[in-house]
Design an enzyme around this catalytic site. Structure first.
Site, PDB file in Angstrom:
ATOM      1  N   HIS A  28       0.840  -1.205   0.000  1.00  0.00           N
ATOM      2  CA  HIS A  28       0.000   0.000   0.000  1.00  0.00           C
ATOM      3  C   HIS A  28       0.875   1.256   0.000  1.00  0.00           C
ATOM      4  O   HIS A  28       0.593   2.230  -0.709  1.00  0.00           O
ATOM      5  CB  HIS A  28      -0.882   0.042   1.256  1.00  0.00           C
ATOM      6  CG  HIS A  28      -1.899  -1.054   1.364  1.00  0.00           C
ATOM      7  ND1 HIS A  28      -1.863  -2.007   2.358  1.00  0.00           N
ATOM      8  CD2 HIS A  28      -2.993  -1.341   0.613  1.00  0.00           C
ATOM      9  CE1 HIS A  28      -2.890  -2.829   2.226  1.00  0.00           C
ATOM     10  NE2 HIS A  28      -3.595  -2.460   1.163  1.00  0.00           N
ATOM     11  N   GLN A  55     -18.418  -6.172  -1.312  1.00  0.00           N
ATOM     12  CA  GLN A  55     -17.552  -6.955  -2.201  1.00  0.00           C
ATOM     13  C   GLN A  55     -17.166  -8.296  -1.592  1.00  0.00           C
ATOM     14  O   GLN A  55     -16.380  -9.039  -2.174  1.00  0.00           O
ATOM     15  CB  GLN A  55     -16.316  -6.156  -2.604  1.00  0.00           C
ATOM     16  CG  GLN A  55     -15.311  -5.921  -1.500  1.00  0.00           C
ATOM     17  CD  GLN A  55     -14.234  -4.939  -1.919  1.00  0.00           C
ATOM     18  OE1 GLN A  55     -14.500  -3.769  -2.144  1.00  0.00           O
ATOM     19  NE2 GLN A  55     -13.003  -5.410  -2.036  1.00  0.00           N
ATOM     20  N   LYS A 159      -1.120  -6.356  -7.983  1.00  0.00           N
ATOM     21  CA  LYS A 159      -1.435  -7.530  -7.158  1.00  0.00           C
ATOM     22  C   LYS A 159      -2.850  -8.039  -7.478  1.00  0.00           C
ATOM     23  O   LYS A 159      -3.111  -9.232  -7.503  1.00  0.00           O
ATOM     24  CB  LYS A 159      -1.308  -7.130  -5.684  1.00  0.00           C
ATOM     25  CG  LYS A 159      -2.001  -8.024  -4.696  1.00  0.00           C
ATOM     26  CD  LYS A 159      -1.277  -9.318  -4.544  1.00  0.00           C
ATOM     27  CE  LYS A 159      -1.749 -10.204  -3.428  1.00  0.00           C
ATOM     28  NZ  LYS A 159      -3.147 -10.204  -3.110  1.00  0.00           N
ATOM     29  N   ASP A 160      -3.772  -7.070  -7.699  1.00  0.00           N
ATOM     30  CA  ASP A 160      -5.143  -7.427  -8.087  1.00  0.00           C
ATOM     31  C   ASP A 160      -5.302  -7.078  -9.565  1.00  0.00           C
ATOM     32  O   ASP A 160      -5.961  -6.105  -9.933  1.00  0.00           O
ATOM     33  CB  ASP A 160      -6.133  -6.668  -7.208  1.00  0.00           C
ATOM     34  CG  ASP A 160      -5.970  -7.030  -5.745  1.00  0.00           C
ATOM     35  OD1 ASP A 160      -6.494  -8.062  -5.323  1.00  0.00           O
ATOM     36  OD2 ASP A 160      -5.268  -6.295  -5.022  1.00  0.00           O
TER      37      ASP A 160
END
Ligand code: AMP
Length: 290
Positions: A28, A55, A159-160
């Site tokens: 982050h 989500q 990462k996503d």
């Protein structure tokens, strides 16, 4: 938040935005640095911390998702973040959270909320297939956050990978006036992608979790050696490797074309791979260019 954003805009101040679910780690922080680089020292960097209930699926880890706001605020301050936006369920999905004894529940729907943003193509496979309501929750909350923060740039992590692709598509399709930057995945020394969920990896689960990185290395080595390799055979080899770890279970592995996310039948250099693996009860995801 909106009046502040409007004032900044009127003053010509650039806004960089990093949306997160908190429990911050170095991954982050690297996005925060990237946002600062994009807006410069005269710009403002905004980080949001919100564990978005919509989500998470009904049997997922919403209620036990790690949270430590005090620590997050310290890290943001050290990282030079100008504003940390920490909305509650009451602001995001009224009337959730209006009574203190009524936390957002994953099995309930917010009664005063009925508009969603749904991406219909890139979200079909991989995480979208494994977690059917996930991306609808992500695109809707990110659209809301972009409207609230009104950033010039927003930074997401590779990462996503699928999520970043979907957000880019949403922003293009719906003409959001924001530039999306996708920043590289930060890893631990042994290759494990940093994630707030790594906190669940107690005892020997932590060392078993490196199997995701080993799978990526296996795919890379295979393609380096044979240039073109059948995806089905490589998937089988990855599954076999994953299952060598007693607590690991492969959820999916996919080889695909990075722009369209369409699966390929032959893996070559430049193919992208993504995988999801349960390590005990913890579901981890990772991806990389092969
Ligand atoms: P999260 O708090 O997990 O929702 O993640 C917030 C943002 O940080 C998302 O854009 C993620 O893709 C990104 N992110 C998460 N882990 C990493 C990592 N290891 N390296 C870089 N970015 C990351």
């Amino acid at each position: 938040m909106p009046p502040l954003a409007v004032r900044w805009k009127r003053a010509g101040i650039r806004i960089g935005f990093v949306p997160t679910m908190g429990y911050l780690h170095a991954g982050h922080l690297s996005l925060i640095q990237r946002a600062r680089l994009a807006v410069g020292k005269n710009g403002v960097v905004v980080v949001s911390i919100y564990v978005n209930p919509t989500q998470f699926g009904p049997n997922e880890d919403f209620s036990k998702y790690p949270r430590d706001l005090e620590r997050d605020l310290k890290l943001c301050s050290l990282a030079g973040v100008d504003v940390v936006f920490t909305p509650g369920d009451r602001e995001m999905y009224p009337p959730w959270g209006e009574a203190t004894d009524e936390p957002a529940r994953r099995d309930a729907r917010p009664t005063n909320f009925s508009t969603h943003v749904v991406e219909e193509t890139l979200s079909q496979r991989m995480e979208g297939a494994a977690r059917p309501t996930h991306f609808k929750g992500v695109t809707t909350v990110v659209a809301k956050l972009l409207n609230l923060v009104q950033p010039d740039v927003a930074v997401f992590g590779q990462k996503d990978f699928q999520q970043a692709a979907i957000i880019k598509r949403m922003v293009a399709d719906l003409n959001f006036p924001v530039k999306i930057i996708v920043a590289p995945t930060l890893r631990e020394a042994d290759g494990l992608a940093m994630s707030s969920r790594n906190r669940y990896l107690t005892g020997n689960l932590r060392s078993q979790a490196t199997v995701l990185w080993c799978a990526i290395q296996l795919a890379r080595a295979t393609v380096k050696k044979s240039k073109a390799f059948p995806a089905a055979k490589l998937k089988a080899a990855v599954k076999k490797l994953i299952e060598c770890e007693p607590a690991a279970r492969l959820d999916y592995v996919e080889f695909f074309e990075p722009d369209t996310l369409l699966p390929v039948s032959t893996v070559t250099r430049g193919t992208h791979m993504a995988l999801a693996v349960f390590i005990g009860k913890t579901r981890l995801i990772d991806n990389a260019r092969v």
